[in-house]
Design a protein around this motif. Structure first.
Motif, PDB file in Angstrom:
ATOM      1  N   LEU A  15       0.702  -1.183  -0.110  1.00 42.40           N
ATOM      2  CA  LEU A  15      -0.007   0.082   0.059  1.00 42.40           C
ATOM      3  C   LEU A  15       0.947   1.279   0.034  1.00 42.40           C
ATOM      4  O   LEU A  15       0.638   2.049  -0.811  1.00 42.40           O
ATOM      5  CB  LEU A  15      -0.993  -0.030   1.266  1.00 42.40           C
ATOM      6  N   LEU A  16       1.813   1.293   0.968  1.00 44.58           N
ATOM      7  CA  LEU A  16       2.702   2.399   0.847  1.00 44.58           C
ATOM      8  C   LEU A  16       3.718   2.502  -0.297  1.00 44.58           C
ATOM      9  O   LEU A  16       3.821   3.598  -0.755  1.00 44.58           O
ATOM     10  CB  LEU A  16       3.590   2.452   2.224  1.00 44.58           C
ATOM     11  N   LEU A  54      10.668  -1.162   9.195  1.00 43.89           N
ATOM     12  CA  LEU A  54      10.390  -1.093   7.529  1.00 43.89           C
ATOM     13  C   LEU A  54       9.555   0.217   7.227  1.00 43.89           C
ATOM     14  O   LEU A  54       9.535   0.621   6.102  1.00 43.89           O
ATOM     15  CB  LEU A  54       9.421  -2.194   7.562  1.00 43.89           C
ATOM     16  N   VAL A  55       8.825   0.710   8.131  1.00 45.83           N
ATOM     17  CA  VAL A  55       7.984   1.943   7.918  1.00 45.83           C
ATOM     18  C   VAL A  55       8.408   3.012   8.932  1.00 45.83           C
ATOM     19  O   VAL A  55       8.476   2.748  10.127  1.00 45.83           O
ATOM     20  CB  VAL A  55       6.331   1.487   8.068  1.00 45.83           C
ATOM     21  N   SER A  56       8.087   4.330   8.801  1.00 43.69           N
ATOM     22  CA  SER A  56       8.246   5.301   9.483  1.00 43.69           C
ATOM     23  C   SER A  56       6.985   5.881   9.946  1.00 43.69           C
ATOM     24  O   SER A  56       6.097   5.917   9.034  1.00 43.69           O
ATOM     25  CB  SER A  56       9.144   6.394   9.010  1.00 43.69           C
ATOM     26  N   CYS A  64       2.427   7.508   7.497  1.00 41.98           N
ATOM     27  CA  CYS A  64       3.401   6.467   7.388  1.00 41.98           C
ATOM     28  C   CYS A  64       4.009   6.448   6.149  1.00 41.98           C
ATOM     29  O   CYS A  64       3.364   6.869   4.995  1.00 41.98           O
ATOM     30  CB  CYS A  64       2.662   5.045   7.615  1.00 41.98           C
ATOM     31  N   ARG A  65       5.135   5.915   6.109  1.00 42.09           N
ATOM     32  CA  ARG A  65       5.891   5.688   4.598  1.00 42.09           C
ATOM     33  C   ARG A  65       6.828   4.772   4.860  1.00 42.09           C
ATOM     34  O   ARG A  65       7.399   4.351   5.929  1.00 42.09           O
ATOM     35  CB  ARG A  65       6.511   7.045   4.061  1.00 42.09           C
ATOM     36  N   ALA A  66       7.127   3.840   3.744  1.00 42.15           N
ATOM     37  CA  ALA A  66       7.921   2.719   3.588  1.00 42.15           C
ATOM     38  C   ALA A  66       9.419   3.204   3.708  1.00 42.15           C
ATOM     39  O   ALA A  66       9.937   4.135   3.162  1.00 42.15           O
ATOM     40  CB  ALA A  66       7.829   2.048   2.430  1.00 42.15           C
TER      41      ALA A  66
END
Length: 119
Positions: A15-16, A54-56, A64-66
């Motif tokens: 999704l990201l 893995l995500v921030s 969220c972002r990868a």
């Protein structure tokens, strides 16, 4: 960075990768629509992704972002497969994939080109 990406975490990453930076609320809505997850399930998986690096997460808004690209994740998972199933031998993996499969001339040419590029 070494990590095992579980299927649930991969769904979040996909999704990201497709959407860029997304709110957790948006991710939960997408996960509910696509795989029937509850908001609680999505947030639990997101928190695992964050703890693994893995995500921030950025506030306000739980954005969220990868932190890993699709290519990085594929490389990590492929190396793990090679190590676990083929004793670290990439050629054994390739042989297993090709065993019993007749390749077309075009496929053989492409494989030769890839081997030359990586040599």
């Amino acid at each position: 960075m070494e990590y095992k990406i579980f299927d649930s975490e991969l769904r979040i990453l996909e999704l990201l990768w497709e959407g860029g930076e997304l709110s957790a609320k948006h991710i939960a809505a997408q996960a509910a629509e696509q795989v029937g997850w509850s908001k609680t399930t999505t947030y639990t998986v997101l928190k695992k992704c964050i703890s693994k690096g893995l995500v921030s997460r950025r506030d306000p808004g739980f954005l969220c972002r990868a932190l890993v690209s699709r290519q990085e994740a594929q490389a990590q998972e492929t190396q793990g497969l090679i190590d676990r199933m083929y004793g670290g031998s990439a050629d054994r993996l390739v042989a297993s994939l090709l065993e019993g499969k007749a390749l077309s001339g075009q496929e053989l040419t492409r494989l030769r080109q890839l081997v030359e590029e990586w040599s």
